[in-house]
Design a protein around this motif. Structure first.
Motif, PDB file in Angstrom:
ATOM      1  N   PRO A   1      -8.660 -13.612   8.303  1.00 62.66           N
ATOM      2  CA  PRO A   1      -8.682 -12.348   9.038  1.00 62.66           C
ATOM      3  C   PRO A   1      -7.444 -11.526   8.723  1.00 62.66           C
ATOM      4  CG  PRO A   1      -8.208 -14.189  10.508  1.00 62.66           C
ATOM      5  CD  PRO A   1      -8.534 -14.770   9.164  1.00 62.66           C
ATOM      6  N   SER A   2      -7.607 -10.207   8.688  1.00 66.05           N
ATOM      7  CA  SER A   2      -6.502  -9.298   8.388  1.00 66.05           C
ATOM      8  C   SER A   2      -5.764  -8.922   9.656  1.00 66.05           C
ATOM      9  CB  SER A   2      -7.025  -8.016   7.744  1.00 66.05           C
ATOM     10  OG  SER A   2      -7.577  -8.294   6.499  1.00 66.05           O
ATOM     11  N   ALA A   3      -4.455  -8.780   9.527  1.00 67.48           N
ATOM     12  CA  ALA A   3      -3.651  -8.274  10.636  1.00 67.48           C
ATOM     13  C   ALA A   3      -3.856  -6.771  10.715  1.00 67.48           C
ATOM     14  CB  ALA A   3      -2.180  -8.588  10.392  1.00 67.48           C
ATOM     15  N   PRO A   4      -3.763  -6.196  11.906  1.00 73.07           N
ATOM     16  CA  PRO A   4      -3.911  -4.748  11.999  1.00 73.07           C
ATOM     17  C   PRO A   4      -2.785  -4.053  11.249  1.00 73.07           C
ATOM     18  CG  PRO A   4      -3.236  -5.695  14.106  1.00 73.07           C
ATOM     19  CD  PRO A   4      -3.495  -6.835  13.172  1.00 73.07           C
ATOM     20  N   ALA A   5      -3.118  -2.939  10.607  1.00 73.73           N
ATOM     21  CA  ALA A   5      -2.135  -2.193   9.837  1.00 73.73           C
ATOM     22  C   ALA A   5      -1.156  -1.495  10.774  1.00 73.73           C
ATOM     23  CB  ALA A   5      -2.828  -1.166   8.953  1.00 73.73           C
ATOM     24  N   ALA A   6       0.118  -1.676  10.509  1.00 76.15           N
ATOM     25  CA  ALA A   6       1.150  -0.970  11.270  1.00 76.15           C
ATOM     26  C   ALA A   6       1.313   0.425  10.684  1.00 76.15           C
ATOM     27  CB  ALA A   6       2.469  -1.736  11.175  1.00 76.15           C
ATOM     28  N   PRO A   7       1.626   1.418  11.500  1.00 79.53           N
ATOM     29  CA  PRO A   7       1.769   2.765  10.970  1.00 79.53           C
ATOM     30  C   PRO A   7       2.972   2.872  10.041  1.00 79.53           C
ATOM     31  CG  PRO A   7       2.430   2.694  13.269  1.00 79.53           C
ATOM     32  CD  PRO A   7       1.863   1.347  12.925  1.00 79.53           C
ATOM     33  N   ARG A   8       2.831   3.675   8.997  1.00 76.50           N
ATOM     34  CA  ARG A   8       3.903   3.916   8.051  1.00 76.50           C
ATOM     35  C   ARG A   8       4.650   5.160   8.495  1.00 76.50           C
ATOM     36  NH1 ARG A   8       1.736   5.248   2.630  1.00 76.50           N
ATOM     37  NH2 ARG A   8       1.283   3.072   2.513  1.00 76.50           N
ATOM     38  N   ALA A   9       5.952   5.160   8.304  1.00 74.12           N
ATOM     39  CA  ALA A   9       6.741   6.346   8.637  1.00 74.12           C
ATOM     40  C   ALA A   9       6.277   7.517   7.781  1.00 74.12           C
ATOM     41  CB  ALA A   9       8.220   6.072   8.397  1.00 74.12           C
ATOM     42  N   VAL A  10       6.076   8.649   8.396  1.00 70.51           N
ATOM     43  CA  VAL A  10       5.605   9.828   7.682  1.00 70.51           C
ATOM     44  C   VAL A  10       6.607  10.204   6.606  1.00 70.51           C
ATOM     45  CG1 VAL A  10       5.013  12.255   7.916  1.00 70.51           C
ATOM     46  CG2 VAL A  10       4.347  10.642   9.688  1.00 70.51           C
ATOM     47  N   GLY A  11       6.090  10.441   5.407  1.00 71.78           N
ATOM     48  CA  GLY A  11       6.934  10.886   4.315  1.00 71.78           C
ATOM     49  C   GLY A  11       7.705   9.790   3.617  1.00 71.78           C
ATOM     50  N   THR A  12       7.485   8.529   3.971  1.00 64.12           N
ATOM     51  CA  THR A  12       8.233   7.450   3.349  1.00 64.12           C
ATOM     52  C   THR A  12       7.883   7.318   1.872  1.00 64.12           C
ATOM     53  OG1 THR A  12       8.203   6.264   5.434  1.00 64.12           O
ATOM     54  CG2 THR A  12       8.818   5.011   3.501  1.00 64.12           C
ATOM     55  N   VAL A  13       6.616   7.167   1.570  1.00 55.54           N
ATOM     56  CA  VAL A  13       6.172   6.945   0.203  1.00 55.54           C
ATOM     57  C   VAL A  13       4.971   7.850  -0.087  1.00 55.54           C
ATOM     58  CG1 VAL A  13       5.420   5.213  -1.446  1.00 55.54           C
ATOM     59  CG2 VAL A  13       6.885   4.542   0.432  1.00 55.54           C
ATOM     60  N   PRO A  14       5.042   8.673  -1.124  1.00 56.18           N
ATOM     61  CA  PRO A  14       3.950   9.608  -1.394  1.00 56.18           C
ATOM     62  C   PRO A  14       2.821   9.055  -2.259  1.00 56.18           C
ATOM     63  CG  PRO A  14       5.767  10.066  -2.849  1.00 56.18           C
ATOM     64  CD  PRO A  14       6.199   8.925  -1.949  1.00 56.18           C
ATOM     65  N   PHE A  15       2.754   7.761  -2.456  1.00 57.89           N
ATOM     66  CA  PHE A  15       1.693   7.186  -3.281  1.00 57.89           C
ATOM     67  C   PHE A  15       0.424   7.059  -2.449  1.00 57.89           C
ATOM     68  CE2 PHE A  15       5.778   5.242  -4.564  1.00 57.89           C
ATOM     69  CZ  PHE A  15       5.871   5.721  -5.858  1.00 57.89           C
ATOM     70  N   ASP A  16      -0.635   7.728  -2.844  1.00 55.16           N
ATOM     71  CA  ASP A  16      -1.903   7.674  -2.098  1.00 55.16           C
ATOM     72  C   ASP A  16      -2.507   6.274  -2.095  1.00 55.16           C
ATOM     73  OD1 ASP A  16      -1.783  10.378  -1.530  1.00 55.16           O
ATOM     74  OD2 ASP A  16      -3.006  10.929  -3.259  1.00 55.16           O
ATOM     75  N   TRP A  17      -2.304   5.518  -3.134  1.00 59.10           N
ATOM     76  CA  TRP A  17      -2.931   4.216  -3.322  1.00 59.10           C
ATOM     77  C   TRP A  17      -2.141   3.077  -2.681  1.00 59.10           C
ATOM     78  CZ3 TRP A  17       0.523   1.198  -6.026  1.00 59.10           C
ATOM     79  CH2 TRP A  17       1.504   1.884  -6.759  1.00 59.10           C
ATOM     80  N   PHE A  18      -1.063   3.373  -2.022  1.00 64.23           N
ATOM     81  CA  PHE A  18      -0.078   2.415  -1.577  1.00 64.23           C
ATOM     82  C   PHE A  18      -0.427   1.822  -0.214  1.00 64.23           C
ATOM     83  CE2 PHE A  18       4.271   1.210  -0.500  1.00 64.23           C
ATOM     84  CZ  PHE A  18       4.807   0.903  -1.733  1.00 64.23           C
ATOM     85  N   PRO A  19      -0.839   0.553  -0.122  1.00 66.98           N
ATOM     86  CA  PRO A  19      -1.121  -0.038   1.190  1.00 66.98           C
ATOM     87  C   PRO A  19       0.170  -0.303   1.967  1.00 66.98           C
ATOM     88  CG  PRO A  19      -1.535  -1.628  -0.563  1.00 66.98           C
ATOM     89  CD  PRO A  19      -1.116  -0.354  -1.226  1.00 66.98           C
ATOM     90  N   ASP A  20       0.101  -0.191   3.280  1.00 67.69           N
ATOM     91  CA  ASP A  20       1.280  -0.370   4.132  1.00 67.69           C
ATOM     92  C   ASP A  20       1.948  -1.725   3.930  1.00 67.69           C
ATOM     93  OD1 ASP A  20       1.015   2.126   5.302  1.00 67.69           O
ATOM     94  OD2 ASP A  20      -0.302   1.373   6.875  1.00 67.69           O
ATOM     95  N   GLY A  21       1.171  -2.757   3.779  1.00 67.08           N
ATOM     96  CA  GLY A  21       1.735  -4.091   3.616  1.00 67.08           C
ATOM     97  C   GLY A  21       2.578  -4.228   2.361  1.00 67.08           C
ATOM     98  N   LEU A  22       2.267  -3.464   1.326  1.00 65.55           N
ATOM     99  CA  LEU A  22       3.041  -3.531   0.094  1.00 65.55           C
ATOM    100  C   LEU A  22       4.451  -3.005   0.318  1.00 65.55           C
ATOM    101  CD1 LEU A  22       3.385  -4.121  -2.885  1.00 65.55           C
ATOM    102  CD2 LEU A  22       2.242  -1.949  -3.381  1.00 65.55           C
ATOM    103  N   GLU A  23       4.597  -1.963   1.085  1.00 67.67           N
ATOM    104  CA  GLU A  23       5.927  -1.422   1.355  1.00 67.67           C
ATOM    105  C   GLU A  23       6.812  -2.481   2.028  1.00 67.67           C
ATOM    106  OE1 GLU A  23       8.054   2.565   3.111  1.00 67.67           O
ATOM    107  OE2 GLU A  23       5.920   2.294   3.434  1.00 67.67           O
TER     108      GLU A  23
END
Length: 177
Positions: free
Chosen positions: A60-82
């Motif tokens: 099961p996947s953990a719920p995605a935590a919100p990313r800080a606005v403007g942190t990373v401009p990559f559209d393809w970038f999942p939050d967990g990778l950061e």
């Protein structure tokens, strides 16, 4: 002719550690002691859980935590990778790079994580923007990772010096074509 790249780049040692944690990673060597992991759909899917822990197929996947606005401009970038980049960067700097060109027109975006945080960037170049005197976004982050132009045998910038022109698409780094 087009060029498209979405990848992580770091020292060969750090990339090997990252690849050992993520079974879908397909690390590839670059010049000057660097290596890259192509950001394939399979690799990115490992981080869709949002907590930065590579996911295990069927778990099961953990719920995605919100990313800080403007942190990373990559559209393809999942939050967990950061979150994983921040963790890996405690050992050595690691970069995320993106390039999308058709002919001589295109965009670049690049950023470096070091010491557990976003350290450089994101640096972007728009479709018709000339590169600044410091060089392209990707060359700037490669320089931060230790790449040097003089070591590339006639290379005009760090991008060429480490061998990023070897393949014209992210998928080609995996297939070798």
């Amino acid at each position: 002719m087009s060029y498209e790249l979405q990848a992580l780049i770091g020292s060969a040692e750090l990339v090997a550690v990252a690849a050992a944690e993520v079974p879908a990673a397909r690390p590839r060597p670059l010049a000057q002691g660097l290596a890259l992991i192509p950001a394939t759909p399979e690799f990115l899917a490992a981080f869709r859980g949002g907590d930065g822990t590579p996911s295990v197929p069927g778990a099961p996947s953990a719920p995605a935590a919100p990313r800080a606005v403007g942190t990373v401009p990559f559209d393809w970038f999942p939050d967990g990778l950061e979150r994983r980049l921040a963790a890996w960067s405690k050992a050595a700097p690691i970069a995320c790079v993106e390039a999308d060109y058709f002919g001589r027109t295109g965009t670049q975006c690049a950023a470096v994580w070091a010491d557990g945080r976003l350290d450089l960037g994101p640096i972007t170049s728009g479709e018709f923007e000339p590169f600044p005197p410091e060089g392209s976004p990707i060359s700037q982050v490669l320089r931060r990772l230790g790449a040097q132009v003089g070591e590339g045998g006639g290379a005009r910038d760090e991008f060429d010096a480490v061998g990023l022109a070897a393949h014209r698409a992210t998928a080609s780094w995996v297939s070798g074509n």
